[in-house]
Each structure stands twice: as structure tokens, then as C-alpha cells.
Enzyme design. Structure first.
Site, PDB file in Angstrom:
ATOM      1  N   TYR A 140      14.757  11.167  -4.569  1.00 48.49           N
ATOM      2  CA  TYR A 140      13.669  10.367  -4.781  1.00 48.49           C
ATOM      3  C   TYR A 140      12.820  10.962  -3.852  1.00 48.49           C
ATOM      4  CZ  TYR A 140      11.364   6.770  -2.284  1.00 48.49           C
ATOM      5  OH  TYR A 140      10.109   6.105  -1.992  1.00 48.49           O
ATOM      6  N   LYS A 178      15.345  -6.413  -0.592  1.00 51.99           N
ATOM      7  CA  LYS A 178      16.135  -5.121  -0.576  1.00 51.99           C
ATOM      8  C   LYS A 178      17.287  -5.424   0.445  1.00 51.99           C
ATOM      9  CE  LYS A 178      11.962  -2.452  -0.650  1.00 51.99           C
ATOM     10  NZ  LYS A 178      11.864  -1.034  -0.624  1.00 51.99           N
TER      11      LYS A 178
HETATM   12  N1  LIG Z   1       9.274   0.751   1.874  1.00 47.99           N
HETATM   13  C1  LIG Z   1       9.168   1.673   2.277  1.00 47.99           C
HETATM   14  O1  LIG Z   1       9.886   1.989   3.907  1.00 47.99           O
HETATM   15  C2  LIG Z   1       9.025   2.955   1.816  1.00 47.99           C
HETATM   16  C3  LIG Z   1       8.719   4.261   2.256  1.00 47.99           C
HETATM   17  C4  LIG Z   1       7.564   5.619   1.260  1.00 47.99           C
HETATM   18  C5  LIG Z   1       7.729   4.757   0.069  1.00 47.99           C
HETATM   19  N2  LIG Z   1       7.983   3.883  -0.461  1.00 47.99           N
HETATM   20  C6  LIG Z   1       7.308   3.402  -2.314  1.00 47.99           C
HETATM   21  O2  LIG Z   1       6.687   2.770  -2.226  1.00 47.99           O
HETATM   22  C7  LIG Z   1       6.417   1.811  -2.928  1.00 47.99           C
HETATM   23  C8  LIG Z   1       6.700   0.719  -2.833  1.00 47.99           C
HETATM   24  O3  LIG Z   1       7.676  -0.133  -2.557  1.00 47.99           O
HETATM   25  P1  LIG Z   1       8.511  -0.805  -2.030  1.00 47.99           P
HETATM   26  O4  LIG Z   1       8.816  -0.983  -0.470  1.00 47.99           O
HETATM   27  O5  LIG Z   1       7.478  -1.730  -1.913  1.00 47.99           O
HETATM   28  O6  LIG Z   1       9.570  -1.382  -2.787  1.00 47.99           O
HETATM   29  P2  LIG Z   1       9.901  -2.303  -3.948  1.00 47.99           P
HETATM   30  O7  LIG Z   1      11.235  -1.579  -4.348  1.00 47.99           O
HETATM   31  O8  LIG Z   1      10.357  -3.457  -3.155  1.00 47.99           O
HETATM   32  O9  LIG Z   1       9.001  -2.543  -4.809  1.00 47.99           O
HETATM   33  C9  LIG Z   1       8.605  -0.930  -6.374  1.00 47.99           C
HETATM   34  C10 LIG Z   1       8.505  -2.315  -7.100  1.00 47.99           C
HETATM   35  O10 LIG Z   1       8.180  -1.525  -8.300  1.00 47.99           O
HETATM   36  C11 LIG Z   1       8.754  -2.500  -9.959  1.00 47.99           C
HETATM   37  N3  LIG Z   1       8.756  -1.495 -10.665  1.00 47.99           N
HETATM   38  C12 LIG Z   1      10.307   0.031 -10.443  1.00 47.99           C
HETATM   39  N4  LIG Z   1       9.861   0.118 -11.641  1.00 47.99           N
HETATM   40  C13 LIG Z   1       8.667   0.135 -12.608  1.00 47.99           C
HETATM   41  C14 LIG Z   1       8.116   0.583 -13.397  1.00 47.99           C
HETATM   42  N5  LIG Z   1       8.579   1.948 -14.592  1.00 47.99           N
HETATM   43  N6  LIG Z   1       7.366  -0.454 -13.626  1.00 47.99           N
HETATM   44  C15 LIG Z   1       7.212  -1.121 -13.756  1.00 47.99           C
HETATM   45  N7  LIG Z   1       7.235  -1.519 -12.649  1.00 47.99           N
HETATM   46  C16 LIG Z   1       7.989  -1.516 -11.696  1.00 47.99           C
HETATM   47  C17 LIG Z   1       9.728  -2.885  -9.319  1.00 47.99           C
HETATM   48  O11 LIG Z   1      10.549  -3.784  -9.795  1.00 47.99           O
HETATM   49  C18 LIG Z   1       9.543  -3.317  -7.541  1.00 47.99           C
HETATM   50  O12 LIG Z   1       8.582  -4.737  -7.972  1.00 47.99           O
HETATM   51  C19 LIG Z   1       7.325   3.102  -4.263  1.00 47.99           C
HETATM   52  O13 LIG Z   1       6.841   3.522  -5.122  1.00 47.99           O
HETATM   53  C20 LIG Z   1       8.171   2.989  -2.404  1.00 47.99           C
HETATM   54  O14 LIG Z   1       8.606   4.191  -3.097  1.00 47.99           O
HETATM   55  C21 LIG Z   1       7.865   2.553  -0.027  1.00 47.99           C
END
Ligand SMILES: NC(=O)c1ccc[n+]([C@@H]2O[C@H](COP(=O)([O-])OP(=O)(O)OC[C@H]3O[C@@H](n4cnc5c(N)ncnc54)[C@H](O)[C@@H]3O)[C@@H](O)[C@H]2O)c1
Length: 319
Positions: A140, A178
Site C-alpha cells: 500500500y 471502516k
Molecule cells: N483515512 C486515512 O487515515 C488515510 C491516510 C492516508 C491516506 N489516505 C488516502 O486517502 C484516500 C481516501 O481514503 P479514505 O480514508 O477516505 O478511504 P475509503 O476507503 O473510505 O475511501 C476510498 C473510496 O474509493 C473508492 N474506490 C476504491 N477504488 C476505486 C476505483 N478504482 N475507482 C473508483 N472508486 C474507488 C471506494 O469505494 C471508497 O469510497 C485514499 O487514497 C487513501 O489511500 C487515507
């Protein structure tokens, strides 16, 4: 004139919070594209936006980007479960799709603001600074570092800025999905502890709760994303609170917010790889975004728990 802003992954935790805020702005039409693989439609109930079920690099979406339909793209879609070990799948979904978006956006000169991650730093010594200690410990984190490197290759070829935001440990409304998975729960520690406390379960931490993380409140994450709309140059920046806090601090602040005193049971950490200390160095962030965090752990937990106690689960507008 109405401007259109695309949010990929807009049904997820962070994307839906960005959508909630942007949809309140005058003359702004938010378009959410999500394949609903990990996000939650319930996050979108109160947001007035156009919703499309599709992959983020769906041919039709790329065509719209290349044609210049959008004034900005927020790319939040990703496999966000850091325990997924399928290397090819992770790189295809997180990295390849992003490269396709950049190629399309370069044709129209569209600003791209994308989610990178503190996972790019692996277990390197804190504070974590852009350009050093970028040694991810899992696929990841690697997929996100690969995104940052691809973005850097496009900086000069794009007329609009490309801005990567390395989020640290995010918590806040909109993350319930989540915590509802069978098996692996990926919600913030704050929500996991809150749900356990409300269920009357024993709160347990790895021995002895002194592990340190940079916990950042969702309102600050949205603030940084809004600031990125006005940034004039490309780059990658950390988005955290800038202060590492311990797991014990989380339980203590939860206790203050709920007016309870929790006894913690400590147990051995079973993980071979575990980030023991993360802390965002915000030097680059201030330079590129001209933004700084406003929510301390104390204030953020107090705000979040108040919302949870009032049964708020979904994203909040930060305007
Ligand atoms: N939440 C955290 O603490 C955190 C920390 C670091 C980075 N991030 C990054 O922030 C971004 C958002 O994370 P989040 O916490 O909201 O996660 P999340 O899982 O709640 O949201 C991700 C969304 O992307 C959608 N998705 C996945 N693959 C897809 C695709 N190929 N096409 C279209 N939609 C797709 C999922 O259905 C989901 O709605 C991500 O890129 C994640 O890697 C999050």
C-alpha cells in the site's frame, strides 16, 4: 458560470467530507465517481452532488477530464485497506489508475489534488519529511510512493499544479464503514475505542500504549484540500497535526469527552511491522499550501465525540 469539480472515491471517508464542503460553495457542481468497493452510499445522503458508479479511470471519465469539463480533480479513490497483499492489484488500482488520470488532465491543463499517504515513510524515524526516509513497509505504502513519483514526472508537462497530500492518521465523521467490516477494521483508533467504550467492552492497547502517531482531524484534512485549490505550484506535502501523540493520549481524551475513567488492558503487539512513531514535518506544507492545522488532538476528539454522541455519522461541511 458554474464550475465542475470531480471527486474520485467520493463515497469514502475523506472524499465525502471534501464533497460535503465543496457542494456548499456557490456556483460549484460536485461530481462524485466511486466504484463503491469500500466506500458507503450513506456518506452521500445529505450531499447535493452528481453521483456516478464507475472506476476512477473509466474511459468516459477520462474523456471528460481530457476535454476540460472539470476545473479541478480530487483523486481520493484507492484500495485503502493497508493489509491487502495482492501487489499487482494494489498497483493497478492505486498507481496505474492515477497515471491515467494525470495523462488525461495534462491534455486539458486541469489541476489535480491527490491522496498520498504517510505509509510512504514506513518505519523511518520521525519527524517525517518529504524527500527523506521514504521506505514503505507494505505494498500500500509503495503504491502511494509510486504515485508521488509518477506525479513528479508530469509536473513540467502540465500547465496546472499537481499536488499530493500525504495524509497521516485521519479521524472524524464519515469513517463508520471502516469499522463495520467483518474481520479487519480500518477505522481510526478513536472510533474503534469509542465503539468499544459504548458497548461496555474492555479498552485494550498494545503494551504500554506509548506508541506515537500523528492523528489529524478530518476538518484539517478538508482545510488542506481546500487550500490546495489555490496553490500555485506542484509538489507533495504532509498533512498531519504536526504533533505525535500516544495511544494512551487517545484513551485519556476519550475519557474526558465521555466523562469516564477507563482502565486499559495492555497486551503484546503481535505485528512484526508496526509504525511506532509518525509525525508530519509541515515545512513543505506551509510553503506549498500556505496552510497549517487548527485542530489539536484534544479539540478534535472533543468535537468528534460530541458529534458521535448526537448520532452524527456522516461527513460534515467545514465551511
Ligand atoms: N483515512 C486515512 O487515515 C488515510 C491516510 C492516508 C491516506 N489516505 C488516502 O486517502 C484516500 C481516501 O481514503 P479514505 O480514508 O477516505 O478511504 P475509503 O476507503 O473510505 O475511501 C476510498 C473510496 O474509493 C473508492 N474506490 C476504491 N477504488 C476505486 C476505483 N478504482 N475507482 C473508483 N472508486 C474507488 C471506494 O469505494 C471508497 O469510497 C485514499 O487514497 C487513501 O489511500 C487515507
Amino acid at each position: 458560470m458554474t464550475e465542475h469539480i470531480l471527486i474520485t472515491g467520493g463515497a469514502g471517508f475523506i472524499g465525502s467530507n471534501i464533497a460535503a464542503t465543496l457542494s456548499q460553495r456557490p456556483n460549484t457542481e460536485v461530481v462524485v465517481v466511486d466504484n463503491f468497493s469500500s466506500g458507503d452510499w450513506r456518506n452521500l445522503i445529505h450531499i447535493d452532488c452528481e453521483v456516478r458508479a464507475a472506476d476512477c479511470d473509466d474511459a468516459g471519465v477520462l474523456e471528460e477530464i481530457a476535454d476540460g469539463r472539470y476545473s479541478a480533480i480530487y483523486h481520493e479513490a484507492a484500495i485503502t485497506d493497508t493489509t491487502v497483499m495482492d501487489q499487482r492489484l494494489m498497483v493497478e488500482v492505486n498507481t496505474n489508475a492515477f497515471a491515467n488520470i494525470l495523462k488525461a488532465s495534462s491534455q486539458s491543463g486541469t489541476r489535480v489534488i491527490y491522496a498520498s499517504s504517510a505509509g510512504t515513510y514506513g518505519n523511518s524515524a520521525a519527524p517525517n519529511s518529504i524527500g527523506s526516509g521514504e521506505e514503505p513497509e507494505n505494498i500500500y505504502g509503495f503504491s502511494k510512493l509510486a504515485m508521488d513519483r509518477i506525479a513528479a514526472r508530469w509536473y513540467k508537462k502540465c500547465s496546472a499544479p499537481i499536488i499530493g497530500l500525504r495524509y497521516f492518521n485521519v479521524y472524524g465523521c464519515g469513517e463508520h464503514h471502516k469499522n463495520e467490516k467483518d474481520g479487519n477494521k480500518t477505522a481510526s483508533m478513536i472510533l474503534q475505542m469509542y465503539d468499544k467504550a459504548k458497548a461496555g467492552e474492555q479498552l485494550r492497547l498494545f503494551k504500554y500504549g506509548e506508541q506515537m502517531r500523528d492523528f489529524v482531524y478530518i476538518r484539517d484534512i478538508v482545510g488542506a484540500n481546500i487550500a490546495a485549490l489555490s496553490a500555485s505550484q506542484s509538489g507533495v506535502c504532509n498533512v498531519g497535526s504536526g504533533k505525535a501523540r500516544t495511544f494512551n493520549d487517545i484513551v485519556e481524551n476519550l475519557g474526558i469527552a465521555l466523562d469516564e475513567k477507563f482502565d486499559i488492558e495492555y497486551f503484546d503487539n503481535p505485528f512484526l511491522f508496526y509504525q511506532m512513531h509518525t509525525e508530519a514535518d509541515l515545512t513543505e506544507t506551509q510553503f506549498i499550501l500556505n496552510w497549517q492545522p487548527e485542530w489539536s488532538l484534544e479539540k478534535g476528539i472533543a468535537d468528534y465525540i460530541k458529534l458521535l454522541e448526537n448520532k452524527h455519522r456522516g461527513p460534515q461541511t467545514c465551511l
